[in-house]
Design a protein around this motif. Structure first.
Motif, mmCIF file in Angstrom:
data_model
loop_
_atom_site.group_PDB
_atom_site.id
_atom_site.type_symbol
_atom_site.label_atom_id
_atom_site.label_comp_id
_atom_site.label_asym_id
_atom_site.label_seq_id
_atom_site.Cartn_x
_atom_site.Cartn_y
_atom_site.Cartn_z
ATOM 1 N N LEU A 87 80.778 130.086 109.606
ATOM 2 C CA LEU A 87 81.571 130.409 108.417
ATOM 3 C C LEU A 87 83.032 130.005 108.598
ATOM 4 C CD1 LEU A 87 80.194 133.928 107.408
ATOM 5 C CD2 LEU A 87 80.052 131.835 106.053
ATOM 6 N N MET A 88 83.568 130.172 109.794
ATOM 7 C CA MET A 88 84.948 129.769 110.064
ATOM 8 C C MET A 88 85.116 128.265 109.878
ATOM 9 S SD MET A 88 86.803 132.444 110.740
ATOM 10 C CE MET A 88 88.234 131.819 111.632
ATOM 11 N N VAL A 89 84.160 127.498 110.402
ATOM 12 C CA VAL A 89 84.224 126.037 110.285
ATOM 13 C C VAL A 89 84.075 125.622 108.824
ATOM 14 C CG1 VAL A 89 83.088 123.871 110.902
ATOM 15 C CG2 VAL A 89 83.373 125.675 112.628
ATOM 16 N N LEU A 90 83.106 126.221 108.133
ATOM 17 C CA LEU A 90 82.880 125.890 106.728
ATOM 18 C C LEU A 90 84.089 126.288 105.879
ATOM 19 C CD1 LEU A 90 80.848 124.786 104.683
ATOM 20 C CD2 LEU A 90 79.922 127.099 104.447
ATOM 21 N N GLY A 91 84.662 127.452 106.160
ATOM 22 C CA GLY A 91 85.847 127.882 105.425
ATOM 23 C C GLY A 91 87.009 126.931 105.616
ATOM 24 N N ALA A 92 87.206 126.466 106.865
ATOM 25 C CA ALA A 92 88.286 125.513 107.132
ATOM 26 C C ALA A 92 88.068 124.216 106.356
ATOM 27 C CB ALA A 92 88.362 125.225 108.631
ATOM 28 N N GLY A 93 86.812 123.758 106.325
ATOM 29 C CA GLY A 93 86.505 122.532 105.594
ATOM 30 C C GLY A 93 86.757 122.684 104.104
ATOM 31 N N LEU A 94 86.393 123.816 103.529
ATOM 32 C CA LEU A 94 86.585 124.033 102.100
ATOM 33 C C LEU A 94 88.072 124.149 101.750
ATOM 34 C CD1 LEU A 94 83.655 126.516 101.426
ATOM 35 C CD2 LEU A 94 83.790 124.105 100.750
ATOM 36 N N VAL A 95 88.855 124.729 102.626
ATOM 37 C CA VAL A 95 90.305 124.786 102.398
ATOM 38 C C VAL A 95 90.885 123.374 102.438
ATOM 39 C CG1 VAL A 95 92.509 125.540 103.379
ATOM 40 C CG2 VAL A 95 90.590 127.144 103.220
ATOM 41 N N LEU A 96 90.400 122.547 103.370
ATOM 42 C CA LEU A 96 90.849 121.154 103.426
ATOM 43 C C LEU A 96 90.471 120.416 102.146
ATOM 44 C CD1 LEU A 96 89.973 120.156 107.111
ATOM 45 C CD2 LEU A 96 92.248 120.467 106.126
ATOM 46 N N TYR A 97 89.258 120.688 101.641
ATOM 47 C CA TYR A 97 88.854 120.052 100.387
ATOM 48 C C TYR A 97 89.757 120.500 99.239
ATOM 49 C CZ TYR A 97 86.093 118.633 96.373
ATOM 50 O OH TYR A 97 85.697 118.068 95.192
ATOM 51 N N SER A 98 90.125 121.781 99.235
ATOM 52 C CA SER A 98 91.025 122.291 98.216
ATOM 53 C C SER A 98 92.373 121.566 98.262
ATOM 54 C CB SER A 98 91.233 123.796 98.412
ATOM 55 O OG SER A 98 92.180 124.296 97.501
ATOM 56 N N LEU A 99 92.902 121.389 99.460
ATOM 57 C CA LEU A 99 94.179 120.678 99.614
ATOM 58 C C LEU A 99 94.046 119.224 99.188
ATOM 59 C CD1 LEU A 99 95.342 122.164 103.037
ATOM 60 C CD2 LEU A 99 96.196 122.721 100.753
ATOM 61 N N TRP A 100 92.896 118.610 99.485
ATOM 62 C CA TRP A 100 92.627 117.230 99.069
ATOM 63 C C TRP A 100 92.750 117.121 97.551
ATOM 64 C CZ3 TRP A 100 90.138 112.845 101.679
ATOM 65 C CH2 TRP A 100 89.640 111.875 100.817
ATOM 66 N N ARG A 101 92.183 118.085 96.837
ATOM 67 C CA ARG A 101 92.219 118.055 95.382
ATOM 68 C C ARG A 101 93.633 118.265 94.845
ATOM 69 N NH1 ARG A 101 89.177 114.641 93.685
ATOM 70 N NH2 ARG A 101 87.022 115.130 93.214
ATOM 71 N N VAL A 102 94.416 119.092 95.521
ATOM 72 C CA VAL A 102 95.806 119.277 95.105
ATOM 73 C C VAL A 102 96.562 117.959 95.248
ATOM 74 C CG1 VAL A 102 97.987 120.408 95.648
ATOM 75 C CG2 VAL A 102 95.871 121.740 95.620
ATOM 76 N N VAL A 103 96.409 117.293 96.386
ATOM 77 C CA VAL A 103 97.071 116.008 96.601
ATOM 78 C C VAL A 103 96.597 114.989 95.567
ATOM 79 C CG1 VAL A 103 97.372 114.088 98.207
ATOM 80 C CG2 VAL A 103 97.434 116.436 99.060
ATOM 81 N N SER A 104 95.296 114.974 95.268
ATOM 82 C CA SER A 104 94.757 114.055 94.272
ATOM 83 C C SER A 104 95.436 114.245 92.919
ATOM 84 C CB SER A 104 93.248 114.251 94.113
ATOM 85 O OG SER A 104 92.560 113.981 95.313
ATOM 86 N N ALA A 105 95.663 115.502 92.559
ATOM 87 C CA ALA A 105 96.287 115.802 91.269
ATOM 88 C C ALA A 105 97.738 115.353 91.217
ATOM 89 C CB ALA A 105 96.194 117.298 90.980
ATOM 90 N N LEU A 106 98.383 115.256 92.377
ATOM 91 C CA LEU A 106 99.805 114.894 92.435
ATOM 92 C C LEU A 106 100.036 113.405 92.619
ATOM 93 C CD1 LEU A 106 101.165 117.808 94.666
ATOM 94 C CD2 LEU A 106 101.281 117.605 92.182
ATOM 95 N N LEU A 107 98.974 112.636 92.852
ATOM 96 C CA LEU A 107 99.122 111.198 93.047
ATOM 97 C C LEU A 107 99.392 110.498 91.721
ATOM 98 C CD1 LEU A 107 96.309 110.429 95.653
ATOM 99 C CD2 LEU A 107 98.783 110.221 96.003
ATOM 100 N N PRO A 108 100.018 109.305 91.757
ATOM 101 C CA PRO A 108 100.273 108.564 90.512
ATOM 102 C C PRO A 108 98.984 108.273 89.766
ATOM 103 C CG PRO A 108 101.493 107.614 92.341
ATOM 104 C CD PRO A 108 100.558 108.622 92.939
ATOM 105 N N GLY A 109 99.062 108.292 88.458
ATOM 106 C CA GLY A 109 97.896 108.017 87.625
ATOM 107 C C GLY A 109 98.285 108.024 86.164
ATOM 108 N N ASP A 110 97.296 108.018 85.311
ATOM 109 C CA ASP A 110 97.556 108.004 83.875
ATOM 110 C C ASP A 110 98.135 109.339 83.419
ATOM 111 O OD1 ASP A 110 96.517 105.442 83.723
ATOM 112 O OD2 ASP A 110 94.478 106.162 83.346
ATOM 113 N N HIS A 111 98.969 109.261 82.376
ATOM 114 C CA HIS A 111 99.553 110.477 81.806
ATOM 115 C C HIS A 111 99.075 110.695 80.379
ATOM 116 C CE1 HIS A 111 102.322 111.405 85.117
ATOM 117 N NE2 HIS A 111 102.481 110.103 85.244
ATOM 118 N N ASP A 112 98.002 110.005 79.996
ATOM 119 C CA ASP A 112 97.426 110.246 78.680
ATOM 120 C C ASP A 112 96.526 111.472 78.741
ATOM 121 O OD1 ASP A 112 95.281 109.347 80.156
ATOM 122 O OD2 ASP A 112 95.010 107.474 79.040
ATOM 123 N N ALA A 113 95.809 111.751 77.644
ATOM 124 C CA ALA A 113 94.976 112.952 77.584
ATOM 125 C C ALA A 113 93.919 112.958 78.677
ATOM 126 C CB ALA A 113 94.309 113.052 76.207
#
Length: 288
Positions: A87-113
């Motif tokens: 569970l500790m290993v899986l939890g660490a991986g899921l937190v890393l995935y969460s951070l990955w998604r935050v970074v993805s949202a902050l990367l350059p991209g389209d600003h349309d709808a």
């Protein structure tokens, strides 16, 4: 006299450029983040096995297993030998995935709808998997806790209020919209933009794409079932239909046709998990 037009970056664009530059300079961010995709693959594999058991029990009888939810999947891990360490290993991986998604949202991209919706989806995904990761850590520290359909309890509580009916309906419509997007993503193979195919043989690439197409459509089936139940609950004001994923799958599996549908959904989630596990070390960090 002519004047050259100059463009002034907005604060949002400056943030995006800063994040993109950081990622370019520190490629280990992408390498570490890929372990999050690996953890996500294992989570979906565990969830798919629970869904299959529910469908099998509905069709042939027998034990239905743990709750069909991320929490239930974590319970499955907790029941194994060395469950707390896992569970500790899986939890660490899921937190890393969460951070990955935050970074993805902050990367350059389209600003349309479409771009705004993708960013919102990334941030929602980040919050959801971050919470699941935190629950995994909590379960590892505190020990096993009994499963319960907590989402269903919350939704039924909401339905007791006048405004709750409309909010549950909105959640249902959003779930149906997400299901439609998953189908589009699977059939159009837009997931290919996030996979590095360098060095893959044509056969290997065909297998990966096949797993992706089937897996994304299977996710749509599961989310669509949830959305259909919640939308119906709001339309007819039936509190019993306001359930979490676990309750929806168990109710669906109560009939012969429904149990077949649940088994198909579980098998599809196995395929989606296989897609995640087969591509985790080839995932690319991309913006909206």
């Amino acid at each position: 006299m002519t004047s050259a037009a100059t463009s002034v970056d907005t604060p949002v664009e400056r943030v995006e450029e800063t994040v993109a530059e950081t990622v370019r300079r520190h490629r280990w961010i992408e390498q570490v983040g890929r372990f999050g995709w690996l953890a996500k693959g294992f989570l979906y594999l565990l969830l798919s096995l629970i869904v299959l058991r529910i469908g099998y029990a509905g069709a042939f009888g027998g034990h239905e297993g743990d709750e069909a939810s991320p929490h239930g999947a974590l319970e499955e891990v907790a029941n194994q030998s060395f469950g707390r360490a896992m569970l500790m290993v899986l939890g660490a991986g899921l937190v890393l995935y969460s951070l990955w998604r935050v970074v993805s949202a902050l990367l350059p991209g389209d600003h349309d709808a479409h771009g705004v919706l993708k960013r919102a989806g990334y941030l929602f995904s980040a919050s959801m998997y971050g919470v699941i990761g935190a629950v995994a850590f909590d379960m590892a520290i505190e020990g096993r806790r009994e499963s319960q359909d907590g989402t269903g309890t919350m939704l039924r509580g909401m339905m007791s209020h006048a405004w709750g009916r409309w909010l549950v309906g909105v959640v249902g419509v959003v779930a149906l919209g997400s299901a439609a997007y998953f189908v589009w993503k699977g059939l159009r193979r837009s997931f290919e933009d996030q996979v590095d195919y360098t060095g893959m043989s044509p056969t290997h690439r065909a297998v990966v794409n096949g797993l992706g197409r089937v897996g994304w459509v299977a996710r749509a089936l599961v989310v669509g079932l949830l959305g259909a139940f919640l939308t119906r609950a709001a339309l007819v004001y039936d509190v019993s239909d306001a359930q979490g994923l676990d309750g929806v799958l168990r109710d669906t599996a109560a009939t012969t046709t429904g149990s077949t549908l649940v088994i198909a959904a579980g098998a599809g989630l196995v395929v989606y998990a296989a897609f995640c596990l087969a591509t985790w070390n080839r995932r690319e960090l991309t913006g909206p």
